[in-house]
Scaffold this active site. Sequence first.
Site, PDB file in Angstrom:
ATOM      1  N   HIS A  23     -10.103   1.222   1.706  1.00 51.03           N
ATOM      2  CA  HIS A  23      -9.582   2.532   2.148  1.00 51.03           C
ATOM      3  C   HIS A  23     -10.718   3.496   2.474  1.00 51.03           C
ATOM      4  O   HIS A  23     -10.612   4.317   3.379  1.00 51.03           O
ATOM      5  CB  HIS A  23      -8.715   3.177   1.050  1.00 51.03           C
ATOM      6  CG  HIS A  23      -7.285   2.762   1.066  1.00 51.03           C
ATOM      7  ND1 HIS A  23      -6.449   2.935   2.148  1.00 51.03           N
ATOM      8  CD2 HIS A  23      -6.526   2.176   0.114  1.00 51.03           C
ATOM      9  CE1 HIS A  23      -5.240   2.474   1.864  1.00 51.03           C
ATOM     10  NE2 HIS A  23      -5.258   2.005   0.637  1.00 51.03           N
ATOM     11  N   HIS A  39      -9.337  -3.515  -2.474  1.00 55.63           N
ATOM     12  CA  HIS A  39      -8.296  -2.822  -1.698  1.00 55.63           C
ATOM     13  C   HIS A  39      -8.656  -1.331  -1.584  1.00 55.63           C
ATOM     14  O   HIS A  39      -8.537  -0.734  -0.506  1.00 55.63           O
ATOM     15  CB  HIS A  39      -6.929  -2.999  -2.380  1.00 55.63           C
ATOM     16  CG  HIS A  39      -5.794  -2.255  -1.726  1.00 55.63           C
ATOM     17  ND1 HIS A  39      -4.778  -2.875  -1.044  1.00 55.63           N
ATOM     18  CD2 HIS A  39      -5.528  -0.922  -1.653  1.00 55.63           C
ATOM     19  CE1 HIS A  39      -3.933  -1.954  -0.568  1.00 55.63           C
ATOM     20  NE2 HIS A  39      -4.364  -0.767  -0.922  1.00 55.63           N
ATOM     21  N   GLU A  40      -9.116  -0.757  -2.711  1.00 58.20           N
ATOM     22  CA  GLU A  40      -9.456   0.687  -2.703  1.00 58.20           C
ATOM     23  C   GLU A  40     -10.710   0.963  -1.888  1.00 58.20           C
ATOM     24  O   GLU A  40     -10.755   1.928  -1.118  1.00 58.20           O
ATOM     25  CB  GLU A  40      -9.639   1.205  -4.139  1.00 58.20           C
ATOM     26  CG  GLU A  40      -8.442   1.005  -5.053  1.00 58.20           C
ATOM     27  CD  GLU A  40      -7.116   1.336  -4.399  1.00 58.20           C
ATOM     28  OE1 GLU A  40      -6.131   0.638  -4.696  1.00 58.20           O
ATOM     29  OE2 GLU A  40      -7.048   2.259  -3.572  1.00 58.20           O
ATOM     30  N   CYS A  60       0.853  -1.188   0.000  1.00 58.40           N
ATOM     31  CA  CYS A  60       0.000   0.000   0.000  1.00 58.40           C
ATOM     32  C   CYS A  60       0.892   1.242   0.000  1.00 58.40           C
ATOM     33  O   CYS A  60       1.899   1.289   0.711  1.00 58.40           O
ATOM     34  CB  CYS A  60      -0.894  -0.002   1.244  1.00 58.40           C
ATOM     35  SG  CYS A  60      -2.043   1.383   1.292  1.00 58.40           S
TER      36      CYS A  60
HETATM   37  C1  LIG Z   1      -0.689  -5.254  -7.386  1.00 59.68           C
HETATM   38  C2  LIG Z   1       0.188  -4.111  -7.767  1.00 59.68           C
HETATM   39  N1  LIG Z   1       0.397  -3.123  -6.833  1.00 59.68           N
HETATM   40  C3  LIG Z   1       1.177  -2.083  -7.191  1.00 59.68           C
HETATM   41  N2  LIG Z   1       1.426  -1.066  -6.299  1.00 59.68           N
HETATM   42  N3  LIG Z   1       0.580  -0.913  -5.217  1.00 59.68           N
HETATM   43  C4  LIG Z   1      -0.672  -0.416  -5.442  1.00 59.68           C
HETATM   44  O1  LIG Z   1      -1.070  -0.088  -6.531  1.00 59.68           O
HETATM   45  C5  LIG Z   1      -1.564  -0.247  -4.222  1.00 59.68           C
HETATM   46  C6  LIG Z   1      -2.889  -0.928  -4.448  1.00 59.68           C
HETATM   47  C7  LIG Z   1      -2.770  -2.395  -4.845  1.00 59.68           C
HETATM   48  C8  LIG Z   1      -2.064  -3.279  -3.817  1.00 59.68           C
HETATM   49  C9  LIG Z   1      -2.686  -4.652  -3.993  1.00 59.68           C
HETATM   50  C10 LIG Z   1      -3.981  -4.481  -4.712  1.00 59.68           C
HETATM   51  C11 LIG Z   1      -4.140  -3.017  -5.003  1.00 59.68           C
HETATM   52  C12 LIG Z   1      -1.733   1.258  -4.051  1.00 59.68           C
HETATM   53  N4  LIG Z   1      -2.624   1.563  -2.955  1.00 59.68           N
HETATM   54  O2  LIG Z   1      -2.139   1.676  -1.722  1.00 59.68           O
HETATM   55  C13 LIG Z   1      -3.884   2.090  -3.268  1.00 59.68           C
HETATM   56  O3  LIG Z   1      -4.747   2.056  -2.174  1.00 59.68           O
HETATM   57  C14 LIG Z   1       1.744  -2.010  -8.473  1.00 59.68           C
HETATM   58  F1  LIG Z   1       2.487  -0.967  -8.822  1.00 59.68           F
HETATM   59  C15 LIG Z   1       1.493  -3.054  -9.368  1.00 59.68           C
HETATM   60  N5  LIG Z   1       1.995  -3.052 -10.645  1.00 59.68           N
HETATM   61  C16 LIG Z   1       1.560  -4.009 -11.657  1.00 59.68           C
HETATM   62  C17 LIG Z   1       1.287  -3.288 -12.972  1.00 59.68           C
HETATM   63  N6  LIG Z   1       2.488  -2.547 -13.405  1.00 59.68           N
HETATM   64  C18 LIG Z   1       2.218  -1.882 -14.676  1.00 59.68           C
HETATM   65  C19 LIG Z   1       3.449  -1.097 -15.122  1.00 59.68           C
HETATM   66  O4  LIG Z   1       3.827  -0.175 -14.107  1.00 59.68           O
HETATM   67  C20 LIG Z   1       4.130  -0.813 -12.834  1.00 59.68           C
HETATM   68  C21 LIG Z   1       2.877  -1.555 -12.354  1.00 59.68           C
HETATM   69  C22 LIG Z   1       3.185  -2.302 -11.052  1.00 59.68           C
HETATM   70  N7  LIG Z   1       0.709  -4.100  -9.003  1.00 59.68           N
HETATM   71 NI    NI Z   2      -3.644   1.161  -0.436  1.00 59.34          NI
END
Ligand SMILES: Cc1nc(NNC(=O)[C@H](CC2CCCC2)CN(O)CO)c(F)c(N2CCN3CCOC[C@@H]3C2)n1
Ligand code: NI
Length: 200
Positions: free
Chosen positions: A174, A170-171, A127
Amino acid sequence: MDNIIRDGNPTLRKYADKVTFPLSQEHQQLAKDMMKYLEVSQNPDLAEKYGLRAGVGLAAPQVDVSIQMAAVLVPSPVEPDDPDNHDDVLKAAQEAQDNPVFKDVIINPVIVSQSVQLGALSEGEGCLSVDEDKPGYVPRADRITLRYQDVDGNDHKVRLKNYPAIVCQHEIDHLHGVLFYDHINKEQPFAAEENTLLIG
Ligand SMILES: Cc1nc(NNC(=O)[C@H](CC2CCCC2)CN(O)CO)c(F)c(N2CCN3CCOC[C@@H]3C2)n1
Ligand code: NI
């Protein structure tokens, strides 16, 4: 969006307020800024340039605005032809973003039904508001039916499964003051009920 608040800030534990329509100017701008953050953070060059942690979702309480609004940008799983070729990696990231699995700003979201079948990301979750690692499976519904309003106030009802379903849950957590690690089994973090689908 460099003002993402961290665990410990009470805003992250509040139940966020419902959003009224038409959106105020600042709420319209917030929706744009949150989606922009996700787009930029998913471009390896720009993410590095601006020192952004990559994200596929961002909820308004994470930028200290306690309203029921979250941006979700789940790219399609496009792999670069040659992961060592920087241009291939950039092209794949852009392509992945150009036809996303799910992309919208979800407002006043409600999960109206969900599968008994559980799903969890095989790598666990992180997160942007939680700096330390919290290893373990985060069991969620594998499939959900989600109702929400978009920035124009239009009603949507979508059925999501696996990766986009996990991200939206997850969102939505929040918006209810819940953080992902609240769901991790304290005694056995990687214990999953036998029929939990491991995703990714
Ligand atoms: C799974 C994932 N979680 C990443 N980060 N965490 C987040 O998004 C948090 C939200 C996610 C955590 C688990 C479920 C939701 C943010 N949160 O706290 C919001 O509440 C990523 F960055 C990521 N990816 C995969 C796709 N890729 C495409 C190219 O660019 C890089 C990107 C990396 N996959
Ligand atoms: Ni988060």
